[in-house]
Motif scaffolding. Structure first.
Motif, PDB file in Angstrom:
ATOM      1  N   VAL A  95       0.853  -1.139  -0.010  1.00  0.00           N
ATOM      2  CA  VAL A  95       0.023   0.091   0.008  1.00  0.00           C
ATOM      3  C   VAL A  95       1.049   1.189  -0.334  1.00  0.00           C
ATOM      4  O   VAL A  95       0.764   2.132  -0.896  1.00  0.00           O
ATOM      5  N   SER A 133      -9.422  -8.110  -3.625  1.00  0.00           N
ATOM      6  CA  SER A 133      -9.316  -7.793  -2.310  1.00  0.00           C
ATOM      7  C   SER A 133     -10.497  -6.986  -1.487  1.00  0.00           C
ATOM      8  O   SER A 133     -11.372  -6.273  -2.364  1.00  0.00           O
ATOM      9  N   ALA A 134     -10.787  -7.011  -0.401  1.00  0.00           N
ATOM     10  CA  ALA A 134     -11.820  -6.400   0.385  1.00  0.00           C
ATOM     11  C   ALA A 134     -11.632  -4.826   0.093  1.00  0.00           C
ATOM     12  O   ALA A 134     -12.471  -4.182   0.466  1.00  0.00           O
ATOM     13  N   THR A 135     -10.349  -4.543  -0.134  1.00  0.00           N
ATOM     14  CA  THR A 135     -10.095  -3.002  -0.567  1.00  0.00           C
ATOM     15  C   THR A 135     -11.403  -2.637  -1.615  1.00  0.00           C
ATOM     16  O   THR A 135     -11.246  -1.356  -1.550  1.00  0.00           O
ATOM     17  N   TYR A 159      -2.629   0.866  -4.883  1.00  0.00           N
ATOM     18  CA  TYR A 159      -2.586  -0.595  -4.799  1.00  0.00           C
ATOM     19  C   TYR A 159      -4.112  -0.999  -4.809  1.00  0.00           C
ATOM     20  O   TYR A 159      -4.565  -1.848  -5.603  1.00  0.00           O
ATOM     21  N   ASN A 189      -8.323 -10.477   5.506  1.00  0.00           N
ATOM     22  CA  ASN A 189      -7.012 -10.072   6.101  1.00  0.00           C
ATOM     23  C   ASN A 189      -6.380 -11.368   6.363  1.00  0.00           C
ATOM     24  O   ASN A 189      -6.509 -12.310   7.468  1.00  0.00           O
ATOM     25  N   ASN A 209       1.776  -4.865   7.587  1.00  0.00           N
ATOM     26  CA  ASN A 209       0.729  -5.575   7.964  1.00  0.00           C
ATOM     27  C   ASN A 209       0.741  -5.913   9.561  1.00  0.00           C
ATOM     28  O   ASN A 209       1.756  -6.299  10.047  1.00  0.00           O
ATOM     29  N   LEU A 210      -0.489  -5.899  10.317  1.00  0.00           N
ATOM     30  CA  LEU A 210      -0.222  -6.125  11.649  1.00  0.00           C
ATOM     31  C   LEU A 210       0.440  -7.324  12.263  1.00  0.00           C
ATOM     32  O   LEU A 210       1.390  -7.252  12.889  1.00  0.00           O
ATOM     33  N   TYR A 213       4.131  -8.161  11.751  1.00  0.00           N
ATOM     34  CA  TYR A 213       4.784  -6.877  12.568  1.00  0.00           C
ATOM     35  C   TYR A 213       4.802  -7.766  14.002  1.00  0.00           C
ATOM     36  O   TYR A 213       5.645  -7.874  14.801  1.00  0.00           O
ATOM     37  N   LEU A 225       5.185  -2.727  19.267  1.00  0.00           N
ATOM     38  CA  LEU A 225       4.343  -2.703  17.990  1.00  0.00           C
ATOM     39  C   LEU A 225       3.515  -1.141  18.397  1.00  0.00           C
ATOM     40  O   LEU A 225       3.463  -0.808  19.140  1.00  0.00           O
ATOM     41  N   SER A 226       3.286  -0.377  17.213  1.00  0.00           N
ATOM     42  CA  SER A 226       2.455   0.738  17.263  1.00  0.00           C
ATOM     43  C   SER A 226       1.019   0.416  16.669  1.00  0.00           C
ATOM     44  O   SER A 226       1.054  -0.212  15.779  1.00  0.00           O
ATOM     45  N   GLY A 239      -9.005  -0.607  15.262  1.00  0.00           N
ATOM     46  CA  GLY A 239      -9.422  -1.526  14.131  1.00  0.00           C
ATOM     47  C   GLY A 239      -9.920  -2.677  14.465  1.00  0.00           C
ATOM     48  O   GLY A 239      -9.385  -3.335  15.093  1.00  0.00           O
ATOM     49  N   ARG A 241     -10.651  -6.336  12.092  1.00  0.00           N
ATOM     50  CA  ARG A 241     -10.523  -6.861  10.804  1.00  0.00           C
ATOM     51  C   ARG A 241     -11.139  -8.432  10.802  1.00  0.00           C
ATOM     52  O   ARG A 241     -11.148  -8.984  11.716  1.00  0.00           O
ATOM     53  N   ARG A 302      -3.482   5.242  11.172  1.00  0.00           N
ATOM     54  CA  ARG A 302      -2.831   5.428   9.824  1.00  0.00           C
ATOM     55  C   ARG A 302      -3.678   6.035   8.646  1.00  0.00           C
ATOM     56  O   ARG A 302      -4.692   5.691   8.654  1.00  0.00           O
ATOM     57  N   ASP A 305      -6.689   4.305   6.837  1.00  0.00           N
ATOM     58  CA  ASP A 305      -7.328   3.167   7.512  1.00  0.00           C
ATOM     59  C   ASP A 305      -8.788   3.157   7.748  1.00  0.00           C
ATOM     60  O   ASP A 305      -9.293   4.343   7.923  1.00  0.00           O
TER      61      ASP A 305
HETATM   62  N1  UFG Z   1      -2.129  -1.978  12.536  1.00  0.00           N
HETATM   63  C1  UFG Z   1      -1.430  -1.433  13.435  1.00  0.00           C
HETATM   64  N2  UFG Z   1      -0.214  -1.422  13.436  1.00  0.00           N
HETATM   65  C2  UFG Z   1       0.723  -2.019  12.675  1.00  0.00           C
HETATM   66  C3  UFG Z   1      -0.041  -2.418  11.456  1.00  0.00           C
HETATM   67  C4  UFG Z   1      -1.352  -2.489  11.236  1.00  0.00           C
HETATM   68  O1  UFG Z   1      -2.137  -0.945  14.440  1.00  0.00           O
HETATM   69  O2  UFG Z   1       1.882  -1.953  12.614  1.00  0.00           O
HETATM   70  C5  UFG Z   1      -3.353  -1.872  12.268  1.00  0.00           C
HETATM   71  C6  UFG Z   1      -4.153  -0.826  11.169  1.00  0.00           C
HETATM   72  O3  UFG Z   1      -4.208   0.182  11.605  1.00  0.00           O
HETATM   73  C7  UFG Z   1      -5.482  -1.899  10.987  1.00  0.00           C
HETATM   74  C8  UFG Z   1      -5.280  -3.446  11.373  1.00  0.00           C
HETATM   75  O4  UFG Z   1      -4.048  -3.351  12.140  1.00  0.00           O
HETATM   76  O5  UFG Z   1      -6.523  -1.495  11.885  1.00  0.00           O
HETATM   77  C9  UFG Z   1      -4.910  -4.104  10.176  1.00  0.00           C
HETATM   78  O6  UFG Z   1      -4.073  -3.633   9.339  1.00  0.00           O
HETATM   79  P1  UFG Z   1      -3.321  -4.385   8.223  1.00  0.00           P
HETATM   80  O7  UFG Z   1      -2.064  -3.573   7.601  1.00  0.00           O
HETATM   81  O8  UFG Z   1      -2.806  -5.660   8.782  1.00  0.00           O
HETATM   82  O9  UFG Z   1      -4.380  -4.606   7.276  1.00  0.00           O
HETATM   83  P2  UFG Z   1      -5.220  -3.759   6.332  1.00  0.00           P
HETATM   84  O10 UFG Z   1      -6.754  -4.010   6.653  1.00  0.00           O
HETATM   85  O11 UFG Z   1      -5.115  -2.342   6.593  1.00  0.00           O
HETATM   86  O12 UFG Z   1      -5.031  -4.068   4.985  1.00  0.00           O
HETATM   87  C10 UFG Z   1      -5.218  -5.288   4.501  1.00  0.00           C
HETATM   88  C11 UFG Z   1      -4.033  -5.735   3.385  1.00  0.00           C
HETATM   89  C12 UFG Z   1      -4.325  -4.870   2.051  1.00  0.00           C
HETATM   90  C13 UFG Z   1      -5.787  -4.938   1.548  1.00  0.00           C
HETATM   91  C14 UFG Z   1      -6.718  -4.453   2.940  1.00  0.00           C
HETATM   92  C15 UFG Z   1      -7.996  -4.815   2.134  1.00  0.00           C
HETATM   93  O13 UFG Z   1      -2.806  -5.676   3.897  1.00  0.00           O
HETATM   94  O14 UFG Z   1      -3.533  -5.173   0.997  1.00  0.00           O
HETATM   95  O15 UFG Z   1      -6.459  -5.249   3.768  1.00  0.00           O
HETATM   96  O16 UFG Z   1      -8.980  -4.544   3.165  1.00  0.00           O
HETATM   97  F1  UFG Z   1      -6.020  -3.941   0.920  1.00  0.00           F
END
Ligand code: UFG
Length: 352
Positions: A95, A133-135, A159, A189, A209-210, A213, A225-226, A239, A241, A302, A305
């Motif tokens: 992303v 993707s759900a995106t 992306y 996810n 990704n969460l 990490y 972890l943040s 958040g 998921r 972020r 998000d």
């Molecule tokens: N998060 C944190 N800390 C981190 C990483 C993530 O708090 O270091 C939080 C994010 O703010 C969010 C949750 O964890 O609330 C999930 O974040 P991810 O990055 O793991 O996943 P996303 O849902 O943001 O994104 C994922 C995929 C994308 C896709 C999207 C579709 O990574 O490729 O889902 O919904 F586009």
């Protein structure tokens, strides 16, 4: 004779897990991958993930180092094998990177898909399963999100837009030419790894990704972890998921393949569990599975998000006979096994 299935991006995280399942279901996957994100061990031509699949399954995997953006090379693969279907995983997926270099994302993700479609037409192959993707749903208007939810509104990064644009290309194609059978799988996810701990997610550089990490914090590769945002409109403010085990996701692809002949045109399916967990709940589940402390701090939201994103997976159950079976704790256990067996992913020489 088993059917040849072209698997683009088969050396990657979701692709590699699906290749295992294809082999276990008697298909003959032909993997093409340009290895931009794959580790190839010294003295080898095949990515480490593919070699590990061979260990898991005891079968030789057909692999070609081909970039889909090079149409001539791609054509040579179509010339060599008579495919019954294509599984299209290949593409750039960061992303952040897509925000700073959007043209690269449009060129690579759209260009590769257009080349692939043109080759399919030239060789009279019209069955394809695409990694969407759900995106594509953008900002949810309602929860849980079903497939009739509008797509394309409020997608915040290039992306995500490439996933939506590719879906649009497939929808137009199916409208124009009746022979196409296209399944769009909208992933929520993905988390976890194969139970062997031999294949898994191997982010290059700090994970975006969460869960990867969290796993790297648990093993001591990152100090803390943040958590991005604790003021969302969710029960604990973090958040929410729909985390889904990558092996469940892989099985969703096999179900799609087995049902593709029933599809008329282009059809989208959610692959999710239907249940949302918050970031804090996911961290807690990982803590239990790993028996490690996960230090964290709250940080600002972020950019781009969303608060709560979770699926209605009913359609895939009804029409593909697929449902996700594995729990969040199982995802964490399997991710932890992969992380402990491979502290630096597929590259043993990387510093921890
Ligand atoms: N998060 C944190 N800390 C981190 C990483 C993530 O708090 O270091 C939080 C994010 O703010 C969010 C949750 O964890 O609330 C999930 O974040 P991810 O990055 O793991 O996943 P996303 O849902 O943001 O994104 C994922 C995929 C994308 C896709 C999207 C579709 O990574 O490729 O889902 O919904 F586009």
């Amino acid at each position: 004779m088993s059917e040849y299935i072209l698997v683009t991006g088969g050396a990657g995280y979701i692709g590699s897990h699906t290749v295992v399942d294809l082999l276990e279901n008697g298909f003959c996957p032909v993997v093409v991958d340009n290895c931009v994100n794959a580790i190839v061990a010294e003295g080898h031509k095949t990515p480490e993930s593919i070699r590990r699949i061979e260990t898991i399954t005891g079968e030789k995997v057909i692999f070609h180092n081909v970039d889909l953006c090079n149409k001539k090379d791609l054509e040579s693969i179509f010339e060599k094998y008579k495919f019954s279907a294509i599984m299209h995983f290949a593409g750039l997926k960061s992303v952040n990177e897509s925000v700073s270099n959007p043209m690269n994302y449009y060129e690579v993700n759209l260009g590769a898909t257009i080349n692939l479609i043109e080759c399919m037409k030239a060789y009279n192959i019209f069955n394809i399963v695409f990694s969407s993707s759900a995106t594509v749903y953008g900002i949810p208007e309602r929860l849980p999100i079903d497939e009739s939810h509008p797509v394309g509104n409020g997608i915040t990064n290039p992306y995500g837009k490439t996933k939506y644009f590719i879906e649009e290309i497939f929808r137009d194609l199916a409208k124009a030419e009746s022979q196409w059978k296209i399944i769009l799988l909208r992933y929520f996810n993905p988390v976890g790894s194969h139970v062997s701990g031999l294949i898994g997610e191997d982010p290059q550089g700090p994970p975006n990704n969460l869960m990867p990490y969290v796993a790297q914090v648990a093993i001591g590769r990152r100090p803390i972890l943040s958590i991005f945002g604790n003021d969302y409109d969710t029960p604990d403010g973090t958040g929410v998921r729909d985390f889904i085990h990558v092996v469940d996701l892989a099985k969703g692809h096999i179900s799609a393949l087995k049902h593709i002949n029933e599809v008329c045109g282009c059809k989208a399916y959610n692959l999710g569990t239907g249940k949302g967990y918050s970031v804090l709940e996911a961290v807690e589940a990982f803590k239990e599975a790993s028996n490690k402390d996960i230090p964290y701090k709250f940080a600002p939201r972020r950019l781009g998000d969303l608060g709560d994103v979770h699926a209605d997976p009913t359609l895939a159950k009804k029409e593909l006979n697929w449902t996700a079976n594995w729990s969040l704790s199982r995802m964490c256990e399997d991710l932890w096994r992969w992380q402990t067996m491979n502290p630096t992913g597929y590259n043993p020489n990387e510093k921890i």
